[in-house]
Scaffold this motif. Structure first.
Motif: not given
Lengths: 198, 134
Positions: A61-62, B39, B43, B46
């Motif tokens: 995700q990062d 997700r 993120k 966000r």
């Protein structure tokens, strides 16, 4: 000038390059499509590098967030998947080193995986898959092989990422390849037979 | 891609390495791929919301500090005095403007000032849009 956003219907059929150009212009739906296409591959690579599924998802995700921020740097010379995989792999290595799970440079390479006897070659009629075969490698070997063959880093780049001597990385890769060759080719001579018959 | 040494073993080694690279590339699609995509986008949103909030809070704090400094320095009084002195000059300017462009509406200093401020804001929006488009 700004491009018109791709409609939802066209997203699925759009080329990665078109999607990255749209994402660079701030189109999040286009970037979401890239995540949908390549998310599984990046997560799978991190798992193959030895990350637990939850940690792999976290790092992946990062990595995609980083990719979005730096997407203007992506010139399309290679595949988007390869680019984001390298970002993810390097992020995992940083985390791996920070948590000091193992010292690559000091790892002797003698490793006996739990539930797997590395010395035993699988029976000739059972070709195990890559994920299973990687379990026979030590953490350092697994990491080095995945960096070089999964993320596409050169030995030098892998050594720099791991902050380990080049020779050590090459040794890990060689030992890892030998083990994988043995496990992925039940008769242990993949390629040689083909070369001989050619 | 990493390469092995040259020599008699080159062909088999390269074949295996090629096959290994292909196996790495052929990753299975995970069943929760859609959830993962959501997700990541969540993120992303966000992150932008947090940045906007941070910028807003910093702007408000900066404005407050600036206002306090302005009031504390007594510059407002000096500004009022300057404004009073310039009233006569402004009135002459308005009279001349009314002769050149008789609008049929009362032209006061406040109207001109408001128009100027709106023009500046409009130019700002236009510039921001232009920069975004480029």
């Amino acid at each position: 000038m700004a491009m018109a956003p791709i409609t939802r219907e066209r997203l699925a059929g759009a080329h990665d390059l078109e999607l990255t150009a749209q994402a660079a212009a701030g189109d999040r739906a286009a970037f979401g499509e890239l995540v949908r296409r390549h998310g599984s591959a990046v997560r799978a690579l991190l798992r193959r590098m030895g990350a637990e599924p939850a940690a792999a998802d976290d790092v992946a995700q990062d990595a995609f967030l980083t990719a979005f921020e730096r997407i203007a740097e992506f010139r399309g010379e290679g595949a988007f998947r390869a680019w984001v995989s390298r970002i993810a792999a390097r992020a995992w290595v940083r985390r791996w080193r920070r948590e000091a799970q193992i010292d690559v440079a000091a790892d002797p390479g003698e490793f006996m995986p739990s539930g797997l006897d590395a010395a035993v070659t699988p029976a000739a009629d059972t070709r195990i898959d890559l994920d299973e075969a990687l379990k026979a490698l030590s953490p350092a070997e697994r990491l080095c092989v995945s960096l070089c063959y999964g993320a596409g880093l050169s030995h030098g780049e892998a050594a720099a990422a791991l902050n380990a001597p080049l020779g050590t990385v090459k040794s890990h890769v060689k030992r890892g390849l030998d083990k994988l060759r043995q496990r992925l080719s039940p008769d242990g001579d993949d390629g040689q037979r083909s070369a001989a018959s050619a | 891609m990493a390469t092995m040494g040259s020599g008699a073993r080159q062909v088999p080694d390269n074949r295996f390495e090629f096959r290994l690279g292909r196996m790495f590339a052929e990753a299975p699609a995970l069943p929760d791929a859609e959830l993962f995509r959501l997700r990541v986008l969540e993120k992303l949103d966000r992150g932008w919301t947090a940045r906007r909030l941070l910028i807003g809070v910093m702007g408000a704090a900066g404005g407050l500090v600036g206002a306090v400094q302005l009031v504390g320095s007594g510059d407002l009084g000096a500004l009022a005095a300057l404004s009073a002195r310039s009233d006569a000059y402004a009135q002459r300017l308005l009279d001349q403007f009314a002769t050149v462009a008789p609008l049929g509406v009362p032209v006061a200093g406040e109207v001109l000032l408001t128009a100027a401020v709106l023009a500046i804001i409009g130019a700002g929006f236009g510039l921001a849009r232009l920069i975004r488009d480029i």
